[in-house]
Scaffold this active site. Sequence first.
Site, PDB file in Angstrom:
ATOM      1  CE  LYS A  22      28.015  22.267  11.944  1.00  0.00           C
ATOM      2  NZ  LYS A  22      29.167  22.704  12.759  1.00  0.00           N
ATOM      3  CB  SER A  48      30.724  23.793  16.418  1.00  0.00           C
ATOM      4  OG  SER A  48      30.368  25.138  16.428  1.00  0.00           O
ATOM      5  CB  SER A  64      27.547  25.846  14.817  1.00  0.00           C
ATOM      6  OG  SER A  64      28.625  25.027  14.382  1.00  0.00           O
TER       7      SER A  64
HETATM    8  N1  GLN Z   1      30.285  28.848  19.035  1.00  0.00           N
HETATM    9  C1  GLN Z   1      31.505  29.221  18.393  1.00  0.00           C
HETATM   10  C2  GLN Z   1      31.236  30.315  17.404  1.00  0.00           C
HETATM   11  O1  GLN Z   1      30.167  30.802  17.398  1.00  0.00           O
HETATM   12  C3  GLN Z   1      32.141  28.035  17.736  1.00  0.00           C
HETATM   13  C4  GLN Z   1      31.545  27.700  16.430  1.00  0.00           C
HETATM   14  C5  GLN Z   1      32.153  26.500  15.790  1.00  0.00           C
HETATM   15  O2  GLN Z   1      32.940  25.780  16.404  1.00  0.00           O
HETATM   16  N2  GLN Z   1      31.845  26.323  14.531  1.00  0.00           N
HETATM   17  O3  GLN Z   1      32.080  30.696  16.650  1.00  0.00           O
END
Ligand code: GLN
Length: 452
Positions: free
Chosen positions: A58, A157, A133
């Site tokens: 990532k 995420s 994400s």
């Molecule tokens: N979808 C969640 C957010 O938008 C989690 C993001 C993540 O775990 N980095 O914050």
Amino acid sequence: MNITDLTLVETIKALENKDFSEEELNKAYLDRIEAKNADLNVFLEVKKNSKGIPAAIKDIISTQFIKTTAGSKILSTFIPPFNATVVDRLLSNNISIIGKTNLDEFAMGSSGENSAFGHTKNPWDIAKVPGGSSAGSAAAVAADLAVFSMGTDTGGSIRQPASLCGVVGFKPSYGKVSRYGLMAMASSLDVPGTFTKSVADARLVMGWVSGSDGMDSNVQEIASPSTSLRVAMTDLKGIKIGVPKEYFGEGLDPKVEKVIREAIKKLEELGAEIVEVSLPHTQYGVAVYYIIMSSEVSSNLAKFDGIRFGSSREDFGEEVKRRIMLGTFALSSGYYDDYFAKAACVRTLIKQDFEEAFKKVDVIVGPVSPTTAWNLGEKMDDPLAMYLSDAYTIPASLAGIPGLSVPCGFVDGLPVGLQILGKYMDDETVLDVGEAYEQATEWHERRPDLSF
Ligand code: GLN
């Protein structure tokens, strides 16, 4: 059998047997990337190696001398001078970096659509989001563009895109793996973890990357059984599994619920005792998360001030700006006690919910995501709808406990993941239950049709 279908464990075995060379292995993946990446937009950067076992990383995880953008225009030319600990550990286990994967900017998002470099598409249906994400890391494994990949999970995420892309996603306990070299989103929540084609693969990679490096004071040395000596559990006799009633309420798509209930039945057939549990503060999870996470974001991202990294704060995307403003407000004098301090108290209640439940059960299972993958663009104008899609992953992040998503079925051709949560630092039991389920089912062997 294609080389790119193999799991990490199988790939290592095949290399040992000299079924193919590392060069052939890398070529097989690079050819596939060449053919498919333009359609899926998984990789922001591809490295043409001929050695090692190719993994995708990532693009919020620092890689020495390889551009690391965090999906942001603000870091579009940033080249880190060092590796994150997880990267160093992989490299010393004969893993090579085949590429850096696309993501929501600074890991803020649930659909992959907040990247400054275009959205990633779901390999099961390119009209759908891959989740976020860690969008590219999930899609890379789903589309067999890497043997496995690394992601980060702050509020879901890893688990959510793994669920939406039909691969295994593991978020270890907070403090199992060093955060050194991750670009921080919310430091009290950020955890690096894995996307793999099997639970055994997740266990293997975790064995490599876990443990103290002297760079992250939160990492705890708690001995876990040696990976090589471990015998996989084939049944679940003697295991108690909790099903939280709050994870089956309003908002859960009935078709997803049916798939999850069937998976729970399978766990029971394998010998587990199923117990209903309650996590009464679940409903406050999303609100608490958006205060704590945004507060930490506003402080962590203050260093991107237009002086140190060259570009202007105007280059931040909409979602990042929204969260910096929200966090700055929650921390401002006069509001701190009403928002941040209160959210911190409710976070403790959420943690205690899990502690209470784990007095009665070994693991907790439920859905990862209330729905399968949605259409690209569908939730982009409605941030609240987007935030609510993380209602089942956020509480475990706030509590710091381990969480796994394992493929457990399909709804209208789109994958569904079963979430397995464990006691703090009891990552092994989570993987054990996941592996027993996986071995009794065939969902993880399905592959998307990439003939688009
Ligand atoms: N979808 C969640 C957010 O938008 C989690 C993001 C993540 O775990 N980095 O914050």
